[in-house]
Design an enzyme around this catalytic site. Sequence first.
Site, PDB file in Angstrom:
ATOM      1  N   HIS B  87       0.854  -1.196   0.000  1.00  0.00           N
ATOM      2  CA  HIS B  87       0.000   0.000   0.000  1.00  0.00           C
ATOM      3  C   HIS B  87       0.890   1.247   0.000  1.00  0.00           C
ATOM      4  CE1 HIS B  87      -2.923   3.036   1.134  1.00  0.00           C
ATOM      5  NE2 HIS B  87      -2.211   3.321   2.208  1.00  0.00           N
ATOM      6  N   ASP B 116       7.621  21.170 -26.481  1.00  0.00           N
ATOM      7  CA  ASP B 116       7.515  19.841 -25.861  1.00  0.00           C
ATOM      8  C   ASP B 116       8.571  19.771 -24.766  1.00  0.00           C
ATOM      9  OD1 ASP B 116       7.352  16.946 -25.375  1.00  0.00           O
ATOM     10  OD2 ASP B 116       6.307  16.857 -27.289  1.00  0.00           O
ATOM     11  N   TRP B 152       6.973   0.004   3.879  1.00  0.00           N
ATOM     12  CA  TRP B 152       7.431   0.686   2.656  1.00  0.00           C
ATOM     13  C   TRP B 152       8.868   1.182   2.801  1.00  0.00           C
ATOM     14  CZ3 TRP B 152       8.801   5.722   1.048  1.00  0.00           C
ATOM     15  CH2 TRP B 152       8.813   6.687   2.063  1.00  0.00           C
ATOM     16  N   HIS B 263      13.377  11.579   3.576  1.00  0.00           N
ATOM     17  CA  HIS B 263      12.790  12.859   3.936  1.00  0.00           C
ATOM     18  C   HIS B 263      12.664  13.803   2.750  1.00  0.00           C
ATOM     19  CE1 HIS B 263      10.738  15.284   6.731  1.00  0.00           C
ATOM     20  NE2 HIS B 263      11.286  16.305   6.139  1.00  0.00           N
ATOM     21  N   GLU B 265      12.074  12.828  -0.070  1.00  0.00           N
ATOM     22  CA  GLU B 265      10.947  12.227  -0.793  1.00  0.00           C
ATOM     23  C   GLU B 265       9.616  12.838  -0.352  1.00  0.00           C
ATOM     24  OE1 GLU B 265      10.561  10.226  -3.258  1.00  0.00           O
ATOM     25  OE2 GLU B 265       8.445   9.713  -3.029  1.00  0.00           O
ATOM     26  N   TYR B 267       9.124  15.811   0.484  1.00  0.00           N
ATOM     27  CA  TYR B 267       8.975  17.108  -0.194  1.00  0.00           C
ATOM     28  C   TYR B 267       8.904  16.956  -1.703  1.00  0.00           C
ATOM     29  CZ  TYR B 267       9.330  18.941   4.362  1.00  0.00           C
ATOM     30  OH  TYR B 267       9.040  19.193   5.679  1.00  0.00           O
ATOM     31  N   SER B 278      -0.620  26.871  -5.659  1.00  0.00           N
ATOM     32  CA  SER B 278      -0.214  28.249  -5.952  1.00  0.00           C
ATOM     33  C   SER B 278      -0.753  28.735  -7.299  1.00  0.00           C
ATOM     34  CB  SER B 278       1.313  28.370  -5.950  1.00  0.00           C
ATOM     35  OG  SER B 278       1.820  27.988  -4.698  1.00  0.00           O
ATOM     36  N   HIS B 312      15.272  12.655  12.130  1.00  0.00           N
ATOM     37  CA  HIS B 312      14.093  12.795  13.004  1.00  0.00           C
ATOM     38  C   HIS B 312      13.138  11.620  12.822  1.00  0.00           C
ATOM     39  CE1 HIS B 312      11.959  15.424   9.730  1.00  0.00           C
ATOM     40  NE2 HIS B 312      11.638  14.162   9.576  1.00  0.00           N
ATOM     41  N   HIS B 313      13.388  10.781  11.785  1.00  0.00           N
ATOM     42  CA  HIS B 313      12.588   9.565  11.614  1.00  0.00           C
ATOM     43  C   HIS B 313      13.111   8.431  12.491  1.00  0.00           C
ATOM     44  CE1 HIS B 313      10.273  11.021   8.111  1.00  0.00           C
ATOM     45  NE2 HIS B 313      11.371  11.705   7.844  1.00  0.00           N
ATOM     46  N   THR B 338       7.547  26.930   5.498  1.00  0.00           N
ATOM     47  CA  THR B 338       6.211  26.384   5.234  1.00  0.00           C
ATOM     48  C   THR B 338       5.150  27.374   5.694  1.00  0.00           C
ATOM     49  OG1 THR B 338       7.153  24.201   5.667  1.00  0.00           O
ATOM     50  CG2 THR B 338       4.768  24.320   5.487  1.00  0.00           C
ATOM     51  N   LYS B 341       4.644  30.055   3.214  1.00  0.00           N
ATOM     52  CA  LYS B 341       3.791  29.653   2.090  1.00  0.00           C
ATOM     53  C   LYS B 341       2.312  29.700   2.473  1.00  0.00           C
ATOM     54  CE  LYS B 341       5.262  26.549  -0.808  1.00  0.00           C
ATOM     55  NZ  LYS B 341       5.917  27.164  -1.948  1.00  0.00           N
ATOM     56  N   ARG B 460       1.433   0.968  15.016  1.00  0.00           N
ATOM     57  CA  ARG B 460       1.117   0.821  13.598  1.00  0.00           C
ATOM     58  C   ARG B 460       1.635  -0.529  13.103  1.00  0.00           C
ATOM     59  NH1 ARG B 460       5.579   4.664  10.515  1.00  0.00           N
ATOM     60  NH2 ARG B 460       4.490   3.926   8.684  1.00  0.00           N
TER      61      ARG B 460
END
Lengths: 44, 536
Positions: B87, B116, B152, B263, B265, B267, B278, B312-313, B338, B341, B460
Amino acid sequence: MMVDEVNSAQYSVLRRKNLRTGILLGLFAAVCFFGFLAKFFLAR
Amino acid sequence: MSAVIDNHGHAHGGAHDDHGDHGHHPSGLMRWVTTTNHKDIGTMYLWFSFAMFLVGGVMAMVIRAELFQPGMQIVSPEFFNSMTTYHGLIMVFGAIMPAFVGFANWQIPLMIGAPDMAFPRMNNWSFWLLPPAAILLVSSFLVPGGGAGVGWTMYAPLTTQMGPGMDLTIFAVHLLGMSSIMGSINIITTILNLRAPGMTLMKMPLFVWTWLITAYLLVASMPVLAGAVTMTLTDRHFGTSFFNAAGGGDPVLYQHIFWFFGHPEVYIIAIPAFGVISQVIPAFSRKPLFGYASMVYATSSIAILSFMVWAHHMYVVGMPVAGQLYFMYATMLIAVPTGVKVFNWVATMWKGSLSFETPMLFALGFLFLFTLGGFTGLVLSLTSVDVQLQDTYYVVAHFHYVMVAGALFSAFAGVYFWFPKWTGKMYDETLGKIHFWLSLIFFNITFFVQHFLGLAGMPRRIPDYNLQFVEFNQISSIGAFGFGLSQLLFLYIIIKAIKSGEKAPQLPWDGADTLEWTHLPTPAPYHTFENPPFVK
């Protein structure tokens, strides 16, 4: 719409420029991958 | 661009004279197999990603069905582990990433006035690597031992203990990585070299900017993932012990390498989503984007910081306190750009002439829920809190707010926004709004309660749980089934619009002001910008 001679010349210059950019980026990715592997394999 | 060069091959010494007819291209299946047209390839990416979204969605349904009650009901624990693994892999690599590459293929040439992509044949190859990768992923269920049940993230040492399904998964990740690297080289080259005259970098639409930044992230981080899974492969079959403690290796090394990719990834998925939002918010606010330059700098800052926060993971692997402090503060720092934004999107709407068609609704849904997901990310960045919450459902809730309400809602906003330009048809606005409200409500029913489950300590990736978690799990599962069914409505809306949708007006959104709306007819013709526009 036909591309005129001037545009054709521009496109061939552009194609070389694209190739140069693409090869540089490809080399960067290859160095990241193989350099990374080499670091760990050599340090083994 | 090849289409242009092919069609006028006589100008290059007749090398391509056999393609001289402007309108001639293969039809039927061969059109899609051989196409080098960015619009065709974008369309294939989008349909592929939706197909994979359904496959990954079915796996989510299996997970939620099993978790509807405590105890083992429907699947074996091993199969449950495979479900969570595939998944995640399918949704990240097969659904969300290809969806945004689809947007990139369709929109970048149109938005910068290019005919193109820079490397149309490589573009074709990038796409056609995806179906074999998907087949490898799914067929790993058919080999002895079944699909890999490693999560994953593919952590060692589990990966060195799995059956041949793991090898198929590793090869699939290699293919997906190659596709992404080639795709991002194409995108960078297109943006740097093929912009229309007058389209300086700081005049580019923000969607293009976000993809330029994302493509750099991909080129730098994908080879690291490829290296990590290659090392896993050599550990499994070629006698190395990079991640095997018994042979002198270290499983934690894998975690460092994986998250150095992993990490950025996050973003890679989030930044193109920011780009779509935007474009949508200014169009439906009928105002230019507030703080364009600050948006560019904030996005770049997020990209750079994303390479500095990977650990941090993995706060609980046994890290020195100084390391924990560094990664905590660096992670918190990401909240600053962030926040810039989010502030800019809100300020764009401020005193705007707002209207709330489906794309804007999804953009607002994104804004509220992604901000919530970002906030729980900030909570998790606190080392002392993370020690309690890591590997609980709080983390699952957090990243689904980022991935689903963030990336997926943004993708829906983008599809509804550009659908008229792509097809020349309008979708059913009422059904689109129903799709939004169903998605929003069921999404929150599914994932909001998972915060409580996590805070209460439910782990989890476990198919069984204690009795005190029953109610929230049942609510979550009902929400998940509803969310899954709501996405079939999306499929119906798209097919209905393609088959019998009303003709789209030239400018369906009167606040849209990028080149594809101002310089091209609706729908966009097969070949566009053969002569570049001049941008003031």
